[in-house]
Each structure stands twice: as structure tokens, then as C-alpha cells.
Write a protein that holds these residues in place. Sequence first.
Motif, PDB file in Angstrom:
ATOM      1  N   MET A  60       0.838  -1.202   0.000  1.00  0.00           N
ATOM      2  CA  MET A  60       0.000   0.000   0.000  1.00  0.00           C
ATOM      3  C   MET A  60       0.877   1.256   0.000  1.00  0.00           C
ATOM      4  SD  MET A  60      -3.218  -0.545  -0.144  1.00  0.00           S
ATOM      5  CE  MET A  60      -3.734  -2.184  -0.660  1.00  0.00           C
ATOM      6  N   SER A 111       2.268   5.112   0.666  1.00  0.00           N
ATOM      7  CA  SER A 111       2.541   5.784   1.939  1.00  0.00           C
ATOM      8  C   SER A 111       1.376   6.707   2.300  1.00  0.00           C
ATOM      9  CB  SER A 111       3.829   6.595   1.851  1.00  0.00           C
ATOM     10  OG  SER A 111       3.569   7.783   1.136  1.00  0.00           O
ATOM     11  N   THR A 112       1.462   7.296   3.455  1.00  0.00           N
ATOM     12  CA  THR A 112       0.311   8.043   3.962  1.00  0.00           C
ATOM     13  C   THR A 112       0.484   9.543   3.792  1.00  0.00           C
ATOM     14  OG1 THR A 112       1.325   7.942   6.114  1.00  0.00           O
ATOM     15  CG2 THR A 112      -0.358   6.296   5.625  1.00  0.00           C
ATOM     16  N   THR A 156      -2.672  11.785   3.834  1.00  0.00           N
ATOM     17  CA  THR A 156      -3.314  11.811   5.145  1.00  0.00           C
ATOM     18  C   THR A 156      -2.595  12.803   6.056  1.00  0.00           C
ATOM     19  OG1 THR A 156      -3.275   9.466   4.760  1.00  0.00           O
ATOM     20  CG2 THR A 156      -4.435  10.220   6.717  1.00  0.00           C
ATOM     21  N   HIS A 177      -5.286  20.325  11.999  1.00  0.00           N
ATOM     22  CA  HIS A 177      -4.806  20.848  13.278  1.00  0.00           C
ATOM     23  C   HIS A 177      -4.739  22.362  13.314  1.00  0.00           C
ATOM     24  CE1 HIS A 177      -4.165  17.266  15.519  1.00  0.00           C
ATOM     25  NE2 HIS A 177      -3.647  16.683  14.450  1.00  0.00           N
ATOM     26  N   HIS A 201     -17.048  20.771  23.774  1.00  0.00           N
ATOM     27  CA  HIS A 201     -17.262  19.349  23.555  1.00  0.00           C
ATOM     28  C   HIS A 201     -16.656  18.538  24.681  1.00  0.00           C
ATOM     29  CE1 HIS A 201     -16.404  15.430  21.632  1.00  0.00           C
ATOM     30  NE2 HIS A 201     -17.603  15.626  21.175  1.00  0.00           N
ATOM     31  N   ARG A 202     -15.466  18.946  25.116  1.00  0.00           N
ATOM     32  CA  ARG A 202     -14.785  18.210  26.179  1.00  0.00           C
ATOM     33  C   ARG A 202     -15.399  18.496  27.534  1.00  0.00           C
ATOM     34  NH1 ARG A 202     -10.044  15.259  25.238  1.00  0.00           N
ATOM     35  NH2 ARG A 202      -9.394  14.805  27.343  1.00  0.00           N
ATOM     36  N   ASP A 226     -25.913   6.793  24.415  1.00  0.00           N
ATOM     37  CA  ASP A 226     -25.188   7.181  23.218  1.00  0.00           C
ATOM     38  C   ASP A 226     -25.595   6.329  22.029  1.00  0.00           C
ATOM     39  OD1 ASP A 226     -23.326   8.458  21.676  1.00  0.00           O
ATOM     40  OD2 ASP A 226     -21.688   7.141  22.267  1.00  0.00           O
ATOM     41  N   ASP A 227     -25.520   5.021  22.189  1.00  0.00           N
ATOM     42  CA  ASP A 227     -25.828   4.111  21.084  1.00  0.00           C
ATOM     43  C   ASP A 227     -26.236   2.760  21.674  1.00  0.00           C
ATOM     44  OD1 ASP A 227     -25.917   2.463  18.891  1.00  0.00           O
ATOM     45  OD2 ASP A 227     -24.124   3.279  17.960  1.00  0.00           O
ATOM     46  N   GLY A 266     -26.407  10.423  26.190  1.00  0.00           N
ATOM     47  CA  GLY A 266     -24.993  10.074  26.181  1.00  0.00           C
ATOM     48  C   GLY A 266     -24.010  11.204  26.429  1.00  0.00           C
ATOM     49  N   ARG A 267     -24.507  12.438  26.529  1.00  0.00           N
ATOM     50  CA  ARG A 267     -23.571  13.550  26.617  1.00  0.00           C
ATOM     51  C   ARG A 267     -24.041  14.520  27.686  1.00  0.00           C
ATOM     52  NH1 ARG A 267     -20.519  14.760  22.280  1.00  0.00           N
ATOM     53  NH2 ARG A 267     -21.972  13.507  21.103  1.00  0.00           N
ATOM     54  N   VAL A 282     -18.427  18.472  16.229  1.00  0.00           N
ATOM     55  CA  VAL A 282     -17.027  18.786  16.479  1.00  0.00           C
ATOM     56  C   VAL A 282     -16.079  17.871  15.711  1.00  0.00           C
ATOM     57  CG1 VAL A 282     -16.588  17.282  18.448  1.00  0.00           C
ATOM     58  CG2 VAL A 282     -15.489  19.504  18.345  1.00  0.00           C
ATOM     59  N   VAL A 317     -12.035  16.999  16.079  1.00  0.00           N
ATOM     60  CA  VAL A 317     -10.842  17.291  16.876  1.00  0.00           C
ATOM     61  C   VAL A 317      -9.598  16.984  16.060  1.00  0.00           C
ATOM     62  CG1 VAL A 317      -9.545  16.701  18.932  1.00  0.00           C
ATOM     63  CG2 VAL A 317     -11.998  16.932  19.068  1.00  0.00           C
ATOM     64  N   VAL A 373     -19.311   8.537  22.358  1.00  0.00           N
ATOM     65  CA  VAL A 373     -18.960   9.550  23.362  1.00  0.00           C
ATOM     66  C   VAL A 373     -17.946   9.045  24.389  1.00  0.00           C
ATOM     67  CG1 VAL A 373     -21.136  10.812  23.246  1.00  0.00           C
ATOM     68  CG2 VAL A 373     -20.859   9.036  24.953  1.00  0.00           C
ATOM     69  N   THR A 378     -14.055  11.286  17.884  1.00  0.00           N
ATOM     70  CA  THR A 378     -13.069  12.150  17.253  1.00  0.00           C
ATOM     71  C   THR A 378     -12.079  11.357  16.405  1.00  0.00           C
ATOM     72  OG1 THR A 378     -11.570  12.031  19.140  1.00  0.00           O
ATOM     73  CG2 THR A 378     -13.209  13.770  19.182  1.00  0.00           C
ATOM     74  N   ASN A 382      -6.202   3.402   2.431  1.00  0.00           N
ATOM     75  CA  ASN A 382      -5.149   3.377   3.449  1.00  0.00           C
ATOM     76  C   ASN A 382      -5.639   2.733   4.733  1.00  0.00           C
ATOM     77  OD1 ASN A 382      -3.027   4.479   2.125  1.00  0.00           O
ATOM     78  ND2 ASN A 382      -3.615   6.603   2.609  1.00  0.00           N
ATOM     79  N   ALA A 439      -5.877  -0.970   4.480  1.00  0.00           N
ATOM     80  CA  ALA A 439      -4.563  -1.601   4.575  1.00  0.00           C
ATOM     81  C   ALA A 439      -4.147  -1.744   6.027  1.00  0.00           C
ATOM     82  CB  ALA A 439      -3.536  -0.771   3.811  1.00  0.00           C
TER      83      ALA A 439
END
Lengths: 357, 268
Positions: A1, A3-4, A7, A15, A28-29, A236-237, A303-304, A355, A357, B99, B155, B189, B192
Motif C-alpha cells: 500500500m 505511503s500516507t 493523510t 490541526h 465538547h470536552r 449514546d448508542d 450520552g452527553r 465537532v 478534533v 462519546v 473524534t 489506506n 490496509a
Amino acid sequence: MSSTAPTTAADEFAHRATPMQKVQSSLHRYPWLSPLVVLALLLVIFGVLGLVLGVGDLENLFKPGTISLMLQQTVIIGTLAIAQTLVILTAGIDLSIGAIMVFAQMFMANLAVYTTASNVTFMAGQNPVLAVFIGLIVATLAGGLNGFLIVRFNLPPFIVTLGTLSIFTALTLILFKARTIQGKEMPDFMLLMSTKLEIGPLTFTLGLIVMLLLYVLFAYILRGTAWGTHVYAVGDDPAAAELSGINVKRVLFSVYVVAGVVIGIAAWITIGRTAAASPNVAPEINLETITAVVIGGTSLFGGRGRLLGTLLGTFIIIVLDFGLSLAGLDQAYRVLAIGVLVIAAVAVDQWIRKVKV
Amino acid sequence: MTTTSTTQPIVQAKDLNKSFGRVIGLADCNFELYPGEVIAVVGDNGAGKSTLIKCLSGALTPDSGEMHIDGEEVFFKSTNDSRAKGVETVYQTLAVAPVLDISENLYLGREIRKKGILGTVFRSLDKKRMRKEAMQSLNDLGVLTVQSITQSVETLSGGQRQAVAVARAGAFGSKVVILDEPTAALGVNESARVLKLIRDLRDRGMSIILISHNMPQVFDVADRIHVQRLGRRAAVVTPQSHQMNDVVSIMTGAMTVPEDQQQLTPVR
């Protein structure tokens, strides 16, 4: 595969968060951050209006006497909002909290006090300790009934608790004939929660201390025990929780039972706070608990959320209440402000959910 | 090519039958998985792949037939039963709670409590230990590209979530991991990375059942390929003995493989 490389580039881009994204990810946190900001803003606004501009009697808001009264005033909404938080964390809603609380306090009072007006005179005249204890059990069973109907028959919590809201309201009227029992008719133990305690310049009641202890206890249970983690996971789920080996139905049922216990304690605290057991003690209480939870940053989708947020949400309601009335504004403005806050809180919640992150 | 081996299959199904009304899911289906191998289960839609896997993971109960884990006959009534026997399933739908954080997800449903009175009376969770061990198991699998073990799973990217789900399945002394289309929702990716994870799990001695529609991935990672057709096992071949188009031919019934050319025993 391969390379990244792409990504990494994407990561780098991700960021580079804008200030707005930083706010979003902090909220969110820490879901209790938004109610904290709202409460601080309220106090600043009322402070400037009252202490600097001298609007109405607003300066009195910051006197120890008023602060004590506000704190004491939080006990009914605040305690019931713990039960509501538990239920809403599982993506449910409990419309029957107020009705069960009223039923339980009338039950306690009618056991302890002999009144000719009720339909349950045959069981009146009990030891007050026993009366409170039985009232707690009644509230727990009522919570259990909600849980049983929701889990056993797969009914939506909204519908079940709408039904039990009517049922317990009606039972209160049928069994206890809507007669208010005054505090002075009751044995002292019934009013134990109104015991005053001086702490510095402030006056606390035992009910307030019990409420704060319940917050500490449930904050610990939610964040520090497996049951608490499961409550979040189920809200949550539920499908993912089930596949992870959690007994979703048992967790849901237990949440309503535990909510019942808290409602029972709230009933005893309410008798102390209002120095009476009355069927019309708090007609708006259900919506107020939901408001406190939602303003407090807990998501209606489950859930939150954090219990600390609910406590702050309760404070917001009470501070608004006192602040606006001291400023000489009509009660209607307070209702208006709460409405705006609820919608804003849900909108913020939707935004936080997106959100990255 | 067939070598007689004394190795006992870790998962064995004999003459499984399962029908849904008049629709037949499994018809006298046989299946064997040997320790430390990756077996891919392939087949056309409706061939009974999912039914077979659901029987093995306890989500369905077969009408008749026998299932053995490590030689011991088992009767699964729920997915918890299979989990108790060391069979973990990773679902296509990414069964993680968004969450909760990574360590909470890894330990969901089997949390570790603190020792002593804090754990027994106050039911206090040993978060420190769970985080440390979660970090360890993610490190072991070489999937630790996450910023922090206390990062909430929502996240993470799809591939990282799948890695958490796979790590979860492999982390608790399980013997068998069933992966249902683990790469269906992932990019190139990320796929993989998940395939590498599968190899790593195998190298650590785990036995893996991989359900996939993706032939190149199957040929990349599988030791043996179980081809399911019309509710039964049509053949078991290896990536070395047959080509991709042969496997497709077996799937569709255009080709049959005599038993002596199949690979019914482990290659490893």
C-alpha cells in the motif's frame, strides 16, 4: 500500500483550528462550560445593573441573606434535576417526575398525620420515620413502574411518563383529596430537611446540604463506576452497547428506579422547604427540571452531559428568577428569558455535536 | 496436497441447518477453523455466509447440527455465550460508543474495579489501570496513532474506530475473532491498516474468521478460503492453489473442486 503522505497533509490542515473551532472543542470536552459562562455573565450583568447603575432593588441580590435564600430555593428543582439528568442521559425524558414527587410527599404526610379529609385515614398516624421511609419506597416503585413499562413493552419514555404523569396526579387527588397538610400539623421529623445551619455569613438548610451531597454522590457514580459508564453508553448508542455485552434493558430499568429513589428524597426535602405537603406545590417543576438539565449542557439525544452542568443550570434558573424580580420586572420576563436560554442551549448542543478534533 | 494433521480445529461446525420459513439459510453446512490461521468466508449474496457467522457468534441458533469450540460442544443462545467461550465478533456497523473514550470502549461491559474496599463497596473503577492496559494492547497491535487514550471515539477516523473495535476483540484472551466486512466502510489506506492488524492478531496466535466481498483483500490476508454456496461449503481452497476468478467460479457454481484438491486441513 502507498505511503500516507496525503493523510499527513490532511492531518496538518485539520490541526490548524480556528478560534471558533477551539471554543467548539472545549465545549465538547467540558459540557458544563457553557452554563458556567452563562451564570457568570448573568451575575456580571446583574452586578453592573444593581451595584453600579442602581436598577431597582438589584443590589440586594448580592447580600448574604438573598444568596442564602437563593441557595435554599434551589433544592426542589436541583434535587429533581438529578433524576432528570439520569433519564435524559439515556436519551429518555421523564415528564412524571413532578407528579411522582407530589404523590410521594402527600403519601408521607398522610401517613404521618391523621386527617379526616383523605381516603387513606385507615393507614394514617404512623411513626414519621416510617412514613418517610414508606414514601421513599413508593417513589422508587413509581420510578420502577416507568422503567418496567419502557423496558418490557418497548414504549417511548415520553409516552410512558406522560401517562404516569396523569396517573399519579389523579391518584394524589383521589387518595388524598387535594388537602394541603401544613407544616405545623406534622411531627418534627417530617420537617427535618428545613433545619437551618449557619455557614459563615450564609444560612444553609439540611435539605440544601443533602442535595449537594447527592450531586457529589451521583457525579461519582456517573464518572467513576461501571454502571455510570453503561448509562452513557446506552444513551449514546443502545445497539453498540448491546453488542458490547451490556444488558441495555437492565441498565434502562435501573436508571428509572434510581431516579425514583432521588424523587423520593426530593419529596422529603420539598416538605421541609415549603413547610407543607400540598398537591399544587410546584406546578411547573417538570419543565423546570428539563430546563435545568438542558441549559446545563446535557444533550436531549443522550450520552452527553455532566451533572455539574445540571447544578449550574439550576443556579441559572434561580438567579434569573431573583434578579429579574428584584429589578422590578414582571414574572413573564423570566419565563421569556428561560425560553430563549433553552433554545440557545439546544442549538449550542447541536453545534458541539459536529465537532472535529 | 492433503496432509493428515492431528491438530484439532478450534471452531468446528457439523451439518448445520438453519431455515427462515421457506428460505434455507444453511443446508448441512460444515466449517472448520484451525488455531492460528485466517480463514476467509466468501460467497454470493444469499449463500449463507452471514447465517453461518451468526450461528458461530451466537446471534442465531441453528435448527440442527453441532458446533464445537476447542473440541467441546457448545450451544450459543446469545452473543454473550460465545464471548464467554472466547469467540469475539467485530461488526460491520462499528459497534463502539462514540462519546466514550478509547479505554472506556475497550473495557465496555468488562470494566476493572479497584482493589479493596474502594472496588467492592464503592464500585470504583480502576481507570488508571484500564488506560495503561488499553494503551498496551493498542501498542501491541501497532495502531497507536491516536493522540491520547482518553480521546473520545467520535473524534477518531473510521479506520481508527475499526482498529479500536478489533483491538477490543483481541484484547481479552479471546481465541477466535470473527470480522464481518471490517473494511467495507473504509478507505484504501485505512483498509490496509486493518488488514495489517488482522495479520498481527494472527501472529499473536489468534484464529480469525474474515467475511469479505473484497477478493484482493481476501487473497492478501487469508490462509485458506472457505467458499459458501447455496447454504453449504462448496470448497476450501488457498490463495496459492487457486486464482481469484477460480474462486468466483466456485461461488457461482461454474466450477467444482474435487475434495482431494481442496485444503481441508490447516496450512500453517
